[in-house]
Design an enzyme around this catalytic site. Structure first.
Site, PDB file in Angstrom:
ATOM      1  N   HIS A  77       0.812  -1.217   0.000  1.00  0.00           N
ATOM      2  CA  HIS A  77       0.000   0.000   0.000  1.00  0.00           C
ATOM      3  C   HIS A  77       0.844   1.264   0.000  1.00  0.00           C
ATOM      4  O   HIS A  77       0.335   2.363  -0.057  1.00  0.00           O
ATOM      5  CB  HIS A  77      -0.958   0.014   1.196  1.00  0.00           C
ATOM      6  CG  HIS A  77      -0.254  -0.056   2.521  1.00  0.00           C
ATOM      7  ND1 HIS A  77      -0.103   1.034   3.345  1.00  0.00           N
ATOM      8  CD2 HIS A  77       0.358  -1.083   3.152  1.00  0.00           C
ATOM      9  CE1 HIS A  77       0.563   0.674   4.429  1.00  0.00           C
ATOM     10  NE2 HIS A  77       0.865  -0.602   4.332  1.00  0.00           N
ATOM     11  N   HIS A 106       2.618   9.049   0.388  1.00  0.00           N
ATOM     12  CA  HIS A 106       1.268   8.983  -0.169  1.00  0.00           C
ATOM     13  C   HIS A 106       1.284   9.751  -1.481  1.00  0.00           C
ATOM     14  O   HIS A 106       1.818  10.855  -1.549  1.00  0.00           O
ATOM     15  CB  HIS A 106       0.258   9.618   0.786  1.00  0.00           C
ATOM     16  CG  HIS A 106       0.217   8.967   2.132  1.00  0.00           C
ATOM     17  ND1 HIS A 106      -0.703   7.998   2.474  1.00  0.00           N
ATOM     18  CD2 HIS A 106       0.994   9.135   3.231  1.00  0.00           C
ATOM     19  CE1 HIS A 106      -0.504   7.601   3.718  1.00  0.00           C
ATOM     20  NE2 HIS A 106       0.534   8.288   4.203  1.00  0.00           N
ATOM     21  N   GLU A 116      -2.109  13.792   1.359  1.00  0.00           N
ATOM     22  CA  GLU A 116      -3.225  13.534   2.274  1.00  0.00           C
ATOM     23  C   GLU A 116      -3.765  14.854   2.817  1.00  0.00           C
ATOM     24  O   GLU A 116      -4.956  15.131   2.729  1.00  0.00           O
ATOM     25  CB  GLU A 116      -2.767  12.615   3.406  1.00  0.00           C
ATOM     26  CG  GLU A 116      -2.440  11.216   2.917  1.00  0.00           C
ATOM     27  CD  GLU A 116      -2.807  10.145   3.922  1.00  0.00           C
ATOM     28  OE1 GLU A 116      -3.639   9.288   3.593  1.00  0.00           O
ATOM     29  OE2 GLU A 116      -2.249  10.159   5.041  1.00  0.00           O
ATOM     30  N   HIS A 129       5.617  11.149   5.160  1.00  0.00           N
ATOM     31  CA  HIS A 129       5.355  11.088   6.599  1.00  0.00           C
ATOM     32  C   HIS A 129       6.540  10.420   7.291  1.00  0.00           C
ATOM     33  O   HIS A 129       6.848   9.256   7.025  1.00  0.00           O
ATOM     34  CB  HIS A 129       4.082  10.272   6.890  1.00  0.00           C
ATOM     35  CG  HIS A 129       2.835  10.962   6.476  1.00  0.00           C
ATOM     36  ND1 HIS A 129       1.629  10.299   6.308  1.00  0.00           N
ATOM     37  CD2 HIS A 129       2.586  12.270   6.187  1.00  0.00           C
ATOM     38  CE1 HIS A 129       0.701  11.176   5.935  1.00  0.00           C
ATOM     39  NE2 HIS A 129       1.266  12.374   5.857  1.00  0.00           N
ATOM     40  N   THR A 213      -5.155   5.476   8.495  1.00  0.00           N
ATOM     41  CA  THR A 213      -5.863   4.229   8.166  1.00  0.00           C
ATOM     42  C   THR A 213      -6.219   3.527   9.467  1.00  0.00           C
ATOM     43  O   THR A 213      -5.704   3.886  10.534  1.00  0.00           O
ATOM     44  CB  THR A 213      -5.001   3.251   7.335  1.00  0.00           C
ATOM     45  OG1 THR A 213      -3.839   2.916   8.092  1.00  0.00           O
ATOM     46  CG2 THR A 213      -4.610   3.825   5.994  1.00  0.00           C
TER      47      THR A 213
END
Length: 291
Positions: A77, A106, A116, A129, A213
């Site tokens: 992911h 991301h 994000e 991040h 998440t």
């Protein structure tokens, strides 16, 4: 633990326990009630509604200049890199010292919108991040039980007309980890080479939020820096060549922005104070010279 594909055909969410769930972000509250909490992340930062906070001083980065060896992995992911705990942060309005755990990214689709957090509704192409936990903890799970147990530094990326050579080790390694669970060794790198120079890290936003998440634990002190990191379009596109577990292109790996629910977003004020002081001194000298 904080990347999801919510635009492709088979969204995959990583849970803290390492299990996966085929759910879209809008349904996460059915899987974990915390995802419907009141302090969720990411958010849209409305700059005119932020409050200047004098306690948000420059960070003290320890070990960020030091090179280290690590592995970059396609975890199904995102692309994630483990970090040595000798990299720590303090000051910056944090309650204590925090040690680095990992960093991940991301992104959108082939360099399109993919961050994000958003600033006044603007979504950047990608977001980094760097995850830290309080130095008193030995594992992230324990830190997530503390309302201020985790501190994440968020950095935006912007499209540049030239290559960012400092990212060559990361970009080159992506070619070896297209498939899920693919991993490869990185040449020695430092965190400092991946982020803006320290003089550009005094301007940032601060708020209390969550993992992005499941389990969506509301244990994160978020710092989102204003200064973006430049990457060329081809460098940004390289991230979209990774693949989800189903073999499809890894794209849209971000959670939609969440409601503020009355939370206040703060901004650092040191740079503004310094410029105002300089302006005041210049004005005084001007008046003295005139008189």
């Amino acid at each position: 633990w904080s990347t999801v594909n919510h635009q492709g055909s088979s969204p995959v969410v990583l849970h803290a326990c390492g299990q996966f769930s085929l759910l879209i972000p809008e349904k996460w509250n059915h899987a974990n009630q915390a995802c419907a909490g009141q302090k969720q992340s990411p958010i849209n930062i409305i700059t005119r509604k932020t409050l200047k906070d004098g306690h948000l001083t420059p960070f003290k980065f320890h070990g960020y200049q030091d090179t280290f060896k690590s592995t970059i992995k396609n975890n199904g992911h995102s692309a994630q890199v483990g970090l040595p705990h000798v990299c720590t942060i303090s000051n910056g309005g944090l309650p204590t010292n925090y040690k680095a755990v990992q960093f991940h990214l991301h992104w959108g689709t082939d360099g399109g919108p993919g961050s994000e957090h958003t600033i006044d509704g603007e979504q950047y192409p990608m977001e980094l991040h760097i995850v830290h936990m309080k130095s008193i903890y030995n594992d992230l799970t324990a830190a997530l039980g503390d309302p201020e147990g985790v501190a994440v530094l968020g950095f935006f990326y912007e499209i540049s007309s030239s290559l960012n050579r400092k990212y060559d080790p990361i970009i080159n390694a992506l070619q070896s980890i297209h498939a899920t669970n693919g991993n490869t060794s990185l040449p020695p790198i430092s965190l400092a080479q991946l982020i803006p120079s320290e003089k550009n890290l005094t301007s940032y936003y601060r708020y209390k939020g969550s993992l992005t998440t499941p389990p969506c634990a509301e244990s994160v002190i978020w710092t989102v820096f204003k200064k973006p990191i430049p990457l060329s379009m081809n460098q940004l596109k390289a991230f979209s060549q990774l693949q989800f577990r189903d073999g499809k292109q890894m794209k849209g790996t971000f959670r939609p922005v969440q409601p503020l629910n009355g939370r206040q977003v703060f901004r650092s004020g040191s740079a503004v104070i310094l410029s105002n002081s300089a302006l005041l001194l210049a004005t005084i000298f001007s008046i003295l010279n005139v008189s």
